[in-house]
Motif scaffolding. Structure first.
Motif, mmCIF file in Angstrom:
data_model
loop_
_atom_site.group_PDB
_atom_site.id
_atom_site.type_symbol
_atom_site.label_atom_id
_atom_site.label_comp_id
_atom_site.label_asym_id
_atom_site.label_seq_id
_atom_site.Cartn_x
_atom_site.Cartn_y
_atom_site.Cartn_z
ATOM 1 N N VAL A 171 55.834 42.610 46.976
ATOM 2 C CA VAL A 171 54.600 42.674 47.748
ATOM 3 C C VAL A 171 53.535 43.533 47.081
ATOM 4 C CG1 VAL A 171 55.277 44.622 49.227
ATOM 5 C CG2 VAL A 171 53.707 42.870 50.100
ATOM 6 N N LEU A 172 53.925 44.520 46.304
ATOM 7 C CA LEU A 172 52.939 45.358 45.610
ATOM 8 C C LEU A 172 52.417 44.711 44.330
ATOM 9 C CD1 LEU A 172 54.535 48.932 45.876
ATOM 10 C CD2 LEU A 172 52.867 47.855 47.396
ATOM 11 N N ASP A 173 53.026 43.600 43.921
ATOM 12 C CA ASP A 173 52.707 42.961 42.637
ATOM 13 C C ASP A 173 52.849 43.950 41.484
ATOM 14 O OD1 ASP A 173 51.981 40.505 41.363
ATOM 15 O OD2 ASP A 173 50.621 40.126 43.017
ATOM 16 N N PHE A 174 53.877 44.803 41.613
ATOM 17 C CA PHE A 174 54.121 45.865 40.645
ATOM 18 C C PHE A 174 55.417 45.593 39.882
ATOM 19 C CE2 PHE A 174 52.952 50.704 40.784
ATOM 20 C CZ PHE A 174 52.495 50.620 39.482
ATOM 21 N N ASP A 175 56.096 44.483 40.202
ATOM 22 C CA ASP A 175 57.380 44.174 39.575
ATOM 23 C C ASP A 175 57.178 43.571 38.194
ATOM 24 O OD1 ASP A 175 56.252 42.185 41.317
ATOM 25 O OD2 ASP A 175 57.990 40.923 40.957
#
Length: 447
Positions: A87-91
């Motif tokens: 959901v954070l688009d941090f992966d």
């Protein structure tokens, strides 16, 4: 060519000894990065909404919702942790396509709490899952993506099915069935970018892939040509299919070595523009009020995916290059906080955002950008970012990933627990019980 059967045969017959040490270490890096994303967003509104919807139907308490401690059935754990991790688009993201960990690791973490799995078996299954999803996805790329499919969801389901199938010790025919059951559940639309549904894609891929493997283990059948058949995944969902991408070099090269880790909590295509703005502001000590205009020259893909000039929510902000660079100029960073609703609506950020313009140049790569900042006193500062930070040309170090994990998990877990998780990630291939890592990633007293 019997692509599905060939891939299934490889997945079943691969040996731990065949996995190079470099690949094993990259797996630990990926797990550390993914776990930070999952724990760091465990209280995000999207996760809260998803849990509220499924909580009455979650079944026996088999696996943890990471960072929170609620225990649910393994299928729902895969779903919720998949949503949370993306959901954070941090992966992480592959150099060419797909967020590889978000569809696979939620299934493996849930499985490892349900049945005891050694760290070596866990890492092996993860490597194979990434191999399956990347090869299947790349075999139809880029036409599949250009048609509007979200490839992390559509291809990711193959990765979770392959990884879970490996841990279930499926035979070759069962693994082919698992890939087929995964294929018929493949889904994810780019129209959902900027909404909660984007993170649903890897969550569902994790849940559906795990389901596929569990079904195949009980002799639930599917087509054994589900990938390559005339009405199979590849030919239905793309105008281009190259079966050699799936079968060539199996066991000789590993897609995990093309994995990249983000320093910023948004799409990779805007990272170079963020880099350029942060570097120029720091180097020339520019204040936001002194800036007359920010001019970006970017890849066409940047405006195609992140051309929202007036985002209203944090999730929309992740798909706005205009917001991303404005927040970076104001805060000198582009982490989770810079993509909150408060930051998106901050008058200071909006004021800078209104001075940002972007043009496309087909010659510019998707992780490249040219940035010009013009000041009110007539000066102009330029920066060409050829490779964004975090790409294969400028990778994050192990220490960088540790720092990122600490930053993400710091508001959820105490320092002592955070350091223990980091240690366990680096030791993962040697752990007798990979489930220990999942149990370490929940607040004390809730495991």
């Amino acid at each position: 060519m019997e692509v599905t059967k060939t891939l299934a045969r490889y997945l079943v017959n691969s040996r731990w000894a065949d996995i190079p040490e470099r690949v094993r270490h990259e797996a630990s890096r990926a797990v550390l990065n993914w776990l930070g994303c999952a724990v760091g967003s465990c209280r995000h509104e999207t996760v809260e909404c998803a849990l509220a919807a499924v909580r009455p139907f979650c079944g026996p308490p088999q696996a943890a919702v990471l960072g929170r401690g609620e225990r649910v059935g393994i299928l729902h754990a895969a779903l919720i942790n998949g949503i949370s991790s993306h959901v954070l688009d941090f992966d992480d993201t592959h150099a060419r396509a797909i967020h590889p960990s978000a569809p696979v690791l939620p299934a493996l973490f849930a499985f490892a709490e349900w049945r005891t799995v050694s760290g070596a078996d866990f890492v092996h299954a993860f490597v194979l899952g990434v191999e399956a999803e990347e090869r299947v996805g790349l075999s139809v790329f880029p036409e599949h993506y250009r048609a509007g499919w979200h490839i992390t969801g559509t291809a990711g389901v193959f990765g979770s099915a392959a990884a879970a199938g490996r841990l279930l010790s499926l035979d070759e025919r069962q693994m082919a069935w698992a890939l087929g059951i995964a294929a018929t559940q493949s889904a994810g639309l780019q129209e959902m970018f900027g909404s909660m549904c984007k993170s649903l894609h890897p969550g569902r891929a994790a849940q559906n892939g795990l389901t596929a493997a569990l079904l195949a283990a009980k002799h639930f059948t599917s087509s054994e040509r589900a990938i390559e058949a005339p009405r199979g995944f590849a030919r239905v969902m793309s105008t281009k299919f190259d079966p050699e991408v799936i079968t060539a070099g199996l066991g000789e090269r590993f897609e995990l070595l093309s994995n990249m880790y983000k320093p910023y909590a948004c799409g990779l295509v805007v990272h170079a523009a963020i880099d350029g703005c942060i570097e120029l502001v720091r180097e020339h000590r520019l204040t936001p009020d002194a800036i007359e205009a920010v001019e970006l020259m970017v890849s066409p893909l940047v405006l195609e995916l992140t051309g929202n000039t007036a985002p209203q929510t944090g999730l929309e902000g992740k798909f706005s290059v205009y917001h991303a660079v404005s927040a970076a100029i104001i805060h000198g960073a582009a982490g989770e906080a810079q993509f909150s609703e408060a930051c998106v609506r901050d008058p200071r950020v909006v004021a800078v955002r209104n001075r940002v313009s972007a043009r496309v140049d087909p010659a510019i790569g998707r992780t490249e950008a040219r940035v010009t900042i013009r000041t009110r006193d007539g000066r102009a500062f330029n920066r060409h970012v050829e490779h964004a930070l975090g790409t294969l040309a400028r990778p994050l170090s192990d220490a960088d990933l540790e720092a990122k994990f600490r930053g993400l998990a710091g508001e959820v877990l105490p320092d002592e627990q955070i350091e223990e998780i980091i240690k366990l990630c680096w030791q993962l291939p040697a752990l007798p019980d990979a489930g220990a890592l999942a149990r370490a990633a929940v607040p004390a007293g809730k495991a």
